[in-house]
Scaffold this motif. Structure first.
Motif, PDB file in Angstrom:
ATOM      1  N   ALA A 163       6.449   4.712   9.081  1.00 52.95           N
ATOM      2  CA  ALA A 163       5.908   6.070   9.031  1.00 52.95           C
ATOM      3  C   ALA A 163       7.046   7.062   9.166  1.00 52.95           C
ATOM      4  N   TYR A 164       6.954   8.144   8.411  1.00 53.94           N
ATOM      5  CA  TYR A 164       8.035   9.122   8.372  1.00 53.94           C
ATOM      6  C   TYR A 164       7.413  10.517   8.457  1.00 53.94           C
ATOM      7  N   ALA A 165       8.230  11.472   8.842  1.00 52.94           N
ATOM      8  CA  ALA A 165       7.820  12.883   8.885  1.00 52.94           C
ATOM      9  C   ALA A 165       6.529  13.099   9.667  1.00 52.94           C
TER      10      ALA A 165
ATOM     11  N   LEU B  85       0.848  -1.205   0.000  1.00 43.54           N
ATOM     12  CA  LEU B  85       0.000   0.000   0.000  1.00 43.54           C
ATOM     13  C   LEU B  85       0.876   1.245   0.000  1.00 43.54           C
ATOM     14  N   PHE B  86       0.499   2.271  -0.728  1.00 43.76           N
ATOM     15  CA  PHE B  86       1.287   3.501  -0.889  1.00 43.76           C
ATOM     16  C   PHE B  86       2.651   3.141  -1.511  1.00 43.76           C
ATOM     17  N   GLY B  87       2.615   2.272  -2.507  1.00 42.02           N
ATOM     18  CA  GLY B  87       3.840   1.614  -2.998  1.00 42.02           C
ATOM     19  C   GLY B  87       4.782   2.480  -3.807  1.00 42.02           C
ATOM     20  N   TYR B  88       4.310   3.650  -4.280  1.00 41.19           N
ATOM     21  CA  TYR B  88       5.169   4.621  -4.992  1.00 41.19           C
ATOM     22  C   TYR B  88       5.873   3.980  -6.195  1.00 41.19           C
ATOM     23  N   THR B  89       7.191   4.103  -6.335  1.00 39.81           N
ATOM     24  CA  THR B  89       7.888   3.655  -7.557  1.00 39.81           C
ATOM     25  C   THR B  89       8.242   2.158  -7.542  1.00 39.81           C
TER      26      THR B  89
ATOM     27  N   PHE C 203      -0.236  13.145   5.097  1.00 44.98           N
ATOM     28  CA  PHE C 203      -1.418  13.539   4.313  1.00 44.98           C
ATOM     29  C   PHE C 203      -1.252  12.999   2.904  1.00 44.98           C
ATOM     30  N   GLY C 204      -2.358  12.697   2.266  1.00 44.02           N
ATOM     31  CA  GLY C 204      -2.277  12.264   0.873  1.00 44.02           C
ATOM     32  C   GLY C 204      -3.640  12.392   0.223  1.00 44.02           C
ATOM     33  N   ARG C 205      -3.664  12.115  -1.064  1.00 46.75           N
ATOM     34  CA  ARG C 205      -4.927  12.144  -1.813  1.00 46.75           C
ATOM     35  C   ARG C 205      -5.007  10.931  -2.700  1.00 46.75           C
ATOM     36  N   GLY C 206      -6.187  10.312  -2.763  1.00 49.22           N
ATOM     37  CA  GLY C 206      -6.430   9.215  -3.703  1.00 49.22           C
ATOM     38  C   GLY C 206      -6.576   9.787  -5.102  1.00 49.22           C
ATOM     39  N   PRO C 207      -6.734   8.921  -6.109  1.00 51.85           N
ATOM     40  CA  PRO C 207      -6.795   9.400  -7.497  1.00 51.85           C
ATOM     41  C   PRO C 207      -8.010  10.279  -7.772  1.00 51.85           C
TER      42      PRO C 207
ATOM     43  N   ILE D 152      -0.468  -0.777  -4.769  1.00 55.99           N
ATOM     44  CA  ILE D 152      -1.473   0.292  -4.847  1.00 55.99           C
ATOM     45  C   ILE D 152      -0.799   1.651  -4.664  1.00 55.99           C
ATOM     46  N   ASP D 153      -1.114   2.581  -5.553  1.00 61.33           N
ATOM     47  CA  ASP D 153      -0.699   3.967  -5.350  1.00 61.33           C
ATOM     48  C   ASP D 153      -1.685   4.888  -6.073  1.00 61.33           C
ATOM     49  N   ALA D 154      -1.891   6.076  -5.504  1.00 61.67           N
ATOM     50  CA  ALA D 154      -2.844   7.027  -6.071  1.00 61.67           C
ATOM     51  C   ALA D 154      -2.299   7.715  -7.317  1.00 61.67           C
ATOM     52  N   SER D 155      -0.985   7.706  -7.467  1.00 62.80           N
ATOM     53  CA  SER D 155      -0.360   8.520  -8.510  1.00 62.80           C
ATOM     54  C   SER D 155      -0.050   7.710  -9.775  1.00 62.80           C
TER      55      SER D 155
ATOM     56  N   VAL E 201      -3.656   1.971  -9.868  1.00 59.86           N
ATOM     57  CA  VAL E 201      -3.869   3.359  -9.441  1.00 59.86           C
ATOM     58  C   VAL E 201      -5.185   3.346  -8.677  1.00 59.86           C
ATOM     59  N   ASP E 202      -5.117   3.515  -7.351  1.00 59.13           N
ATOM     60  CA  ASP E 202      -6.344   3.437  -6.553  1.00 59.13           C
ATOM     61  C   ASP E 202      -6.121   4.157  -5.223  1.00 59.13           C
ATOM     62  N   ASP E 203      -7.226   4.392  -4.538  1.00 61.00           N
ATOM     63  CA  ASP E 203      -7.171   4.934  -3.188  1.00 61.00           C
ATOM     64  C   ASP E 203      -7.011   3.748  -2.228  1.00 61.00           C
ATOM     65  N   CYS E 204      -6.032   3.813  -1.323  1.00 61.17           N
ATOM     66  CA  CYS E 204      -5.746   2.649  -0.472  1.00 61.17           C
ATOM     67  C   CYS E 204      -6.944   2.233   0.370  1.00 61.17           C
ATOM     68  N   MET E 205      -7.640   3.191   0.989  1.00 64.28           N
ATOM     69  CA  MET E 205      -8.786   2.839   1.842  1.00 64.28           C
ATOM     70  C   MET E 205      -9.889   2.178   1.025  1.00 64.28           C
TER      71      MET E 205
ATOM     72  N   LEU F 173       2.907  -1.323   4.411  1.00 66.39           N
ATOM     73  CA  LEU F 173       2.312  -0.003   4.195  1.00 66.39           C
ATOM     74  C   LEU F 173       3.208   1.090   4.752  1.00 66.39           C
ATOM     75  N   ASP F 174       3.369   2.134   3.951  1.00 65.25           N
ATOM     76  CA  ASP F 174       4.264   3.253   4.280  1.00 65.25           C
ATOM     77  C   ASP F 174       3.478   4.545   4.023  1.00 65.25           C
ATOM     78  N   PRO F 175       2.461   4.785   4.862  1.00 63.78           N
ATOM     79  CA  PRO F 175       1.565   5.902   4.561  1.00 63.78           C
ATOM     80  C   PRO F 175       2.175   7.272   4.828  1.00 63.78           C
TER      81      PRO F 175
HETATM   82  C1  LIG Z   1       6.342   8.613  -0.076  1.00 64.25           C
HETATM   83  S1  LIG Z   1       5.414   7.476  -0.858  1.00 64.25           S
HETATM   84  C2  LIG Z   1       5.671   5.975  -0.026  1.00 64.25           C
HETATM   85  C3  LIG Z   1       7.032   5.390  -0.327  1.00 64.25           C
HETATM   86  C4  LIG Z   1       7.083   3.950  -0.767  1.00 64.25           C
HETATM   87  N1  LIG Z   1       6.459   3.062   0.208  1.00 64.25           N
HETATM   88  C5  LIG Z   1       8.515   3.511  -1.058  1.00 64.25           C
HETATM   89  O1  LIG Z   1       9.146   2.893  -0.194  1.00 64.25           O
HETATM   90  O2  LIG Z   1       9.015   3.823  -2.128  1.00 64.25           O
HETATM   91  C6  LIG Z   1       3.765   7.917  -0.455  1.00 64.25           C
HETATM   92  C7  LIG Z   1       2.870   7.467  -1.584  1.00 64.25           C
HETATM   93  O3  LIG Z   1       1.524   7.449  -1.137  1.00 64.25           O
HETATM   94  C8  LIG Z   1       0.705   7.731  -2.250  1.00 64.25           C
HETATM   95  N2  LIG Z   1      -0.608   8.094  -1.724  1.00 64.25           N
HETATM   96  C9  LIG Z   1      -0.953   9.170  -0.985  1.00 64.25           C
HETATM   97  N3  LIG Z   1      -2.271   9.124  -0.649  1.00 64.25           N
HETATM   98  C10 LIG Z   1      -2.767   7.987  -1.191  1.00 64.25           C
HETATM   99  C11 LIG Z   1      -4.046   7.359  -1.170  1.00 64.25           C
HETATM  100  N4  LIG Z   1      -5.069   7.922  -0.555  1.00 64.25           N
HETATM  101  N5  LIG Z   1      -4.185   6.170  -1.790  1.00 64.25           N
HETATM  102  C12 LIG Z   1      -3.139   5.594  -2.442  1.00 64.25           C
HETATM  103  N6  LIG Z   1      -1.895   6.141  -2.474  1.00 64.25           N
HETATM  104  C13 LIG Z   1      -1.720   7.319  -1.855  1.00 64.25           C
HETATM  105  C14 LIG Z   1       1.438   8.819  -3.004  1.00 64.25           C
HETATM  106  O4  LIG Z   1       1.048   8.863  -4.370  1.00 64.25           O
HETATM  107  C15 LIG Z   1       2.902   8.397  -2.807  1.00 64.25           C
HETATM  108  O5  LIG Z   1       3.378   7.667  -3.924  1.00 64.25           O
END
Ligand SMILES: C[S@@+](CC[C@H](N)C(=O)[O-])C[C@H]1O[C@@H](n2cnc3c(N)ncnc32)[C@H](O)[C@@H]1O
Length: 291
Positions: free
Chosen positions: A239-241, A126-130, A202-206, A147-150, A175-179, A197-199
């Protein structure tokens, strides 16, 4: 009673924290070096000079703003190797280099669990990014749902899969909203062997769906628990920051996973500075393991 541990990133061929201090850090990514803001580097640098390809100068807002200042020419994107996987590094507008090296100890831990497991392994990222964790898991034998929103992050992940030569591996890039995704999977009665999961804070789904860690993390973990069974092997929460202690993550994961047995390990993530024992803290984690 809980005792906290350290999950440390050691320098490797393509990444090192070379020096830090005076609210900045100096790192090597492949053959290039970069300087970035680092508010927790309260100490003095060890080296007299930091010759770098670029420096990120932060804006007034600690969480955003600022930009890269190019100092010596370098490629826009270049490959990084970590064990059997490869991925592109590039200077992003978010002050990082398109992957997070401090996740390395979690990748290694996850890889070992997947390799030790007998039979098929389904991993949810979840929040898998690249996609670095997804590629490591797939290479180790897992069937991965990422899963990632971007859309941009997912496209970068697909490029990383190609670069790694892992296009044949079963990875569902979504490309989806994690919740929303989790709620759908619970309705379908789906079960995963591992969840990471590495949430962000704050974030936004697609579709603009808002994600607020402090409000929604307990509900997210409860949904994750419903996707776990007696056959599940691990859950890794990082979790970071954020202004929170690893103890808070530990108690949350305990409250969600207590009936599964197994063990929980929680603590701080940090990067070991090359050529010294200095540690730069980066994030906090809590992980549950069936064994
Ligand atoms: C900093 S990254 C996480 C890093 C990743 N786990 C890694 O190790 O490379 C945070 C990611 O969460 C995604 N994101 C934010 N809100 C989201 C949501 N509601 N649903 C899905 N992805 C979301 C962003 O698009 C972003 O790619």
């Amino acid at each position: 009673m809980t005792t906290l541990s350290l999950a440390l990133t050691q320098p490797w061929q393509d990444y090192a924290l070379i020096d830090s201090g005076r609210a900045r850090k100096y790192e090597r990514y492949g053959s290039y070096t970069f300087i970035r803001p680092e508010p927790q580097a309260l100490w003095q640098p060890r080296l007299a000079a930091w010759p770098a390809n670029a420096e990120f100068i932060g804006g007034s807002d600690e969480d955003g703003g600022g930009k890269w200042h190019m100092l010596q020419s370098h490629k826009e994107a270049w490959p990084i190797t970590r064990g059997p996987v490869k991925f592109w590094a590039t200077c992003t507008a978010f002050r990082h280099l398109a992957f997070f090296p401090d996740q390395a100890p979690q990748w290694d831990w996850m890889r070992e669990k997947i390799e030790q497991h007998k039979g098929p392994f389904e991993l949810l990222n979840l929040f898998g990014y690249t996609g670095v964790a997804s590629l490591i898991a797939a290479e180790a034998g897992a069937k991965v749902t990422h899963i990632d929103a971007s859309k941009k992050a997912i496209s970068a992940a697909v490029e990383n899969q190609k670069l790694s030569g892992l296009v044949d591996k079963p990875i569902r890039w979504m490309v989806d909203d994690c919740m929303k995704f989790l709620a759908r999977e619970v309705r379908r009665g789906k079960v995963y062997h591992g969840i990471i999961l590495d949430p962000p804070k704050f974030g936004r789904g697609p579709k603009g769906e808002a994600w607020h860690l402090f409000e929604q993390l307990p509900d997210m973990l409860a949904l994750c628990r419903q996707l776990m069974s007696k056959d599940s092997q691990f859950l890794i929460l990082t979790a970071y920051a954020i202004r929170a202690s690893a103890i808070a993550l530990d108690e949350l994961v305990k409250s969600v996973c207590h009936d599964l047995g197994g063990t929980i390990e929680s603590g701080e993530m940090a990067i070991v500075e090359e050529g010294s024992n200095r540690l730069l803290p980066t994030a906090i984690f809590s992980r549950w393991s069936a064994t």
